[in-house]
Design a protein around this motif. Structure first.
Motif, PDB file in Angstrom:
ATOM      1  N   ALA A 294       0.669  -1.105  -0.114  1.00 35.82           N
ATOM      2  CA  ALA A 294       0.095   0.175  -0.085  1.00 35.82           C
ATOM      3  C   ALA A 294       0.702   1.287  -0.065  1.00 35.82           C
ATOM      4  CB  ALA A 294      -1.077  -0.019   1.189  1.00 35.82           C
ATOM      5  N   SER A 295       2.017   1.215   0.890  1.00 37.82           N
ATOM      6  CA  SER A 295       2.770   2.348   0.940  1.00 37.82           C
ATOM      7  C   SER A 295       3.326   2.673  -0.479  1.00 37.82           C
ATOM      8  CB  SER A 295       3.861   2.243   1.833  1.00 37.82           C
ATOM      9  OG  SER A 295       3.379   1.576   2.988  1.00 37.82           O
TER      10      SER A 295
ATOM     11  N   ILE B 220      -7.280  -4.081   4.540  1.00 37.41           N
ATOM     12  CA  ILE B 220      -6.907  -5.461   4.977  1.00 37.41           C
ATOM     13  C   ILE B 220      -5.786  -5.630   5.879  1.00 37.41           C
ATOM     14  CG2 ILE B 220      -5.987  -7.661   3.884  1.00 37.41           C
ATOM     15  CD1 ILE B 220      -7.190  -6.696   1.383  1.00 37.41           C
ATOM     16  N   ALA B 221      -4.788  -4.840   5.643  1.00 36.13           N
ATOM     17  CA  ALA B 221      -3.608  -4.798   6.503  1.00 36.13           C
ATOM     18  C   ALA B 221      -3.892  -4.545   7.841  1.00 36.13           C
ATOM     19  CB  ALA B 221      -2.521  -3.932   5.842  1.00 36.13           C
ATOM     20  N   SER B 222      -4.881  -3.480   7.997  1.00 34.22           N
ATOM     21  CA  SER B 222      -5.208  -3.050   9.389  1.00 34.22           C
ATOM     22  C   SER B 222      -6.013  -4.165  10.086  1.00 34.22           C
ATOM     23  CB  SER B 222      -6.036  -1.761   9.553  1.00 34.22           C
ATOM     24  OG  SER B 222      -6.480  -1.445   8.279  1.00 34.22           O
ATOM     25  N   LEU B 223      -6.715  -4.629   9.379  1.00 39.83           N
ATOM     26  CA  LEU B 223      -7.353  -5.870   9.979  1.00 39.83           C
ATOM     27  C   LEU B 223      -6.570  -7.124  10.484  1.00 39.83           C
ATOM     28  CD1 LEU B 223     -10.730  -6.861   7.935  1.00 39.83           C
ATOM     29  CD2 LEU B 223     -10.698  -6.050  10.486  1.00 39.83           C
TER      30      LEU B 223
ATOM     31  N   ALA C 250      -7.061   0.802  -4.451  1.00 44.52           N
ATOM     32  CA  ALA C 250      -6.361  -0.501  -4.381  1.00 44.52           C
ATOM     33  C   ALA C 250      -5.517  -0.287  -3.143  1.00 44.52           C
ATOM     34  CB  ALA C 250      -5.471  -0.527  -5.541  1.00 44.52           C
ATOM     35  N   SER C 251      -4.907   0.878  -3.071  1.00 39.82           N
ATOM     36  CA  SER C 251      -4.223   0.999  -1.840  1.00 39.82           C
ATOM     37  C   SER C 251      -4.969   1.072  -0.395  1.00 39.82           C
ATOM     38  CB  SER C 251      -3.171   2.243  -1.831  1.00 39.82           C
ATOM     39  OG  SER C 251      -3.815   3.434  -1.767  1.00 39.82           O
TER      40      SER C 251
END
Lengths: 304, 242
Positions: free
Chosen positions: A38-39, A185-188, A178-179
């Motif tokens: 994402a970054s 998703i990443a935070s979950l 998308a990011s």
């Protein structure tokens, strides 16, 4: 001796909860890979925005010698045709809408192109004549690009009028979505990573409760009691984040540079330097997350 | 040395307080038996002295520390000045005798040099010479309690708290352990021992503090297990400050 003792405790703890530790490693690995990706996407968007947004609001591309003949039957735009377009841009009808405009000739376009695609294979094959001479137009109100498009479409010597902003906005909104999805998703997954870490630490503390009881009785300091547990979580998460960092670098190297950049040579992509910039952030985030999660878990579980 | 003043301890969910307005002073070098039926408040009292608990009301001072107001980060350092033994020994079964004792020094950050010297010394003191490398499971109950005692005193505590240290031992072994505890007391360590062992209390004729239902009903010097026994030198009946 102190360091040796703590080290021994960590190794023992990691061994005792091997399966939990592996799951912590995997979950941090995958979640941080998402964060890293994402970054990178954000960096990619930023890189493109930086380059395009400032200069290319609306472009009036003039015909070149290699332009397709259906739009440019007369071949490359002559100086007269260019002057006509310039005059029209300065006319009282269009002036109220235009903040400023400038002309970019072949050589300037070539230089910009070389700057943007520095190190890219395509830069070697392009010649100044292949690149359009262009009027770059900054509008007072970017949403009124229709006026320019209508004024110059079909005008002799004009190959194409393109509102770069709407053109770019589409790409950016897709990339942005998308990011954002990746970050969601990443935070979950980071939440589950944190919960997993605290569960692991509590399990670890439970299996060591006899030692812990004795340590408390003989007056081991809280720091001394808690440190091995916190480090245990940090070690597991660090392994995961190093793997995630490796994955991000691999994505940049093999997918972005190795595949995407080959397939889409006219777009500039994030490079290895950007990937390497993300890695320490990932590792830092992983360690911090683990330290916080295991610190909280052990503090709640172990009262003095 | 130890000062407990008007202490009430009320546990959540129980109607009757575990300790009810208890006051007690213990001087340096004393040997005090805490006696009374199960649930009379002996263990609650010891937990307060160790700062495992804080009282609902009243003041507790041990070794110059106000245990009500002590910041939690200082609690471990306070506990280093106390030694504790229990009925169930609480040894680490995966560590040898020497490692069990060394562990308690390692975790408070003592140097390896100090540990290598102190552990054999204290094991000799408690009579476990030659058994340094045994595991606790290979030892008798008496020997295990010796290890626990060695661990409690290796850091030279000012106070030894013993919660029924002979509760799991046969009479002969109990006597050996008591002889050891007396020696520890003679070397200047204050000993506070909760016990149900009538023979031991009667034989040693030390100060006896009897609790019943959370109240001190007797505090006598040179006394036996029961009040009817010829305890000639009563400090006070029914608590110190009452």
């Amino acid at each position: 001796m102190r360091a040796g003792f703590i080290f021994k405790e960590i190794i023992q703890g990691l061994k005792r909860n091997a399966s939990m530790v592996v799951s912590v490693v995997l979950v941090t690995f995958i979640s941080l890979t998402f964060v890293g990706t994402a970054s990178l996407l954000q960096l990619q968007i930023g890189q493109m925005k930086n380059y395009w947004y400032d200069r290319a609001q609306v472009a009036v591309y003039m015909c070149t010698d290699v332009s397709p003949s259906d739009t440019c039957p007369q071949g490359g735009a002559s100086a007269d045709l260019i002057a006509a377009v310039e005059q029209r841009l300065g006319s009282p009808t269009l002036q109220p809408y235009i903040e400023k405009f400038y002309f970019e000739n072949h050589d300037q376009a070539y230089k910009t192109f070389q700057d943007q695609f520095e190190g890219n294979a395509v830069a070697k094959y392009v010649t100044p004549e292949q690149l359009n001479e262009t009027f770059w137009i900054n509008l007072k109100d970017a949403t009124k690009s229709q006026i320019i498009t209508e004024s110059f479409s079909g005008v002799a010597g004009v190959e194409e009028v393109r509102d770069q902003r709407t053109y770019l906005d589409q790409i950016f909104s897709i990339l942005n979505a998308a990011s954002i999805a990746a970050i969601a998703i990443a935070s979950l997954m980071l939440v589950s990573a944190a919960l997993l870490i605290s569960t692991t630490i509590r399990l670890s503390a439970f299996s060591r409760r006899r030692e812990l009881g004795i340590m408390r009785l003989v007056g081991a300091s809280n720091f001394y009691i808690q440190l091995p547990f916190i480090l245990e979580g940090v070690v597991a998460a660090t392994i995961g984040s190093v793997l995630a960092g490796g994955a991000v670098v691999a994505i940049v190297q093999f997918f972005v540079q190795g595949y995407l950049a080959q397939q889409l040579p006219f777009t500039s992509f994030v490079g290895l330097a950007d990937g390497l910039l993300v890695v320490p952030i990932l590792i830092g985030a992983g360690m911090l997350l683990a330290a916080a999660a295991s610190g909280l878990a052990i503090r709640r579980y172990l009262k003095i | 040395m130890i000062s407990i003043a008007n202490v009430t301890k009320q546990y959540k969910g129980s109607a009757k307080p575990a300790l009810d307005n208890v006051s007690l002073e213990i001087e340096k070098g004393e040997f005090v038996f805490l006696v009374g039926a199960s649930g009379s408040g002996k263990s609650s009292l010891m937990r307060l002295m160790l700062r495992e608990d804080v009282p609902t009301k009243g003041a507790v001072h041990v070794l110059g520390e106000n245990l009500i107001g002590i910041p939690s980060r200082r609690v471990p350092y306070f506990r280093r000045k106390l030694g504790v033994v229990f009925q169930d020994f609480r040894l680490l079964t995966n560590k040898t005798v020497a490692q069990n004792v060394a562990f308690s020094l390692e975790v408070i950050g003592k140097s390896q040099g100090f540990i290598q010297q102190a552990v054999p010394d204290v094991l000799r003191l408690v009579g476990l010479e030659g058994k340094e490398n045994r595991l606790p499971t290979e030892l008798s109950g008496g020997e295990q309690q010796r290890v626990a005692l060695a661990r409690a005193i290796v850091n030279k505590p000012s106070i030894l708290l013993a919660d029924e240290p002979t509760g799991n031992l046969d009479p002969t072994t109990s006597q050996e352990i008591m002889a050891l505890i007396e020696r520890i007391n003679l070397s200047g360590t204050t000993v506070i021992m909760a016990t149900h062992d009538r023979n031991i209390v009667d034989r040693l004729q030390k100060r006896v503090v009897e609790l019943n239902g959370g109240v001190i009903i007797r505090d006598q010097l040179g006394a036996g297990y029961q009040k009817s026994q010829t305890g000639a030198n009563p400090i006070i009946e029914g608590g110190f400050f009452n």
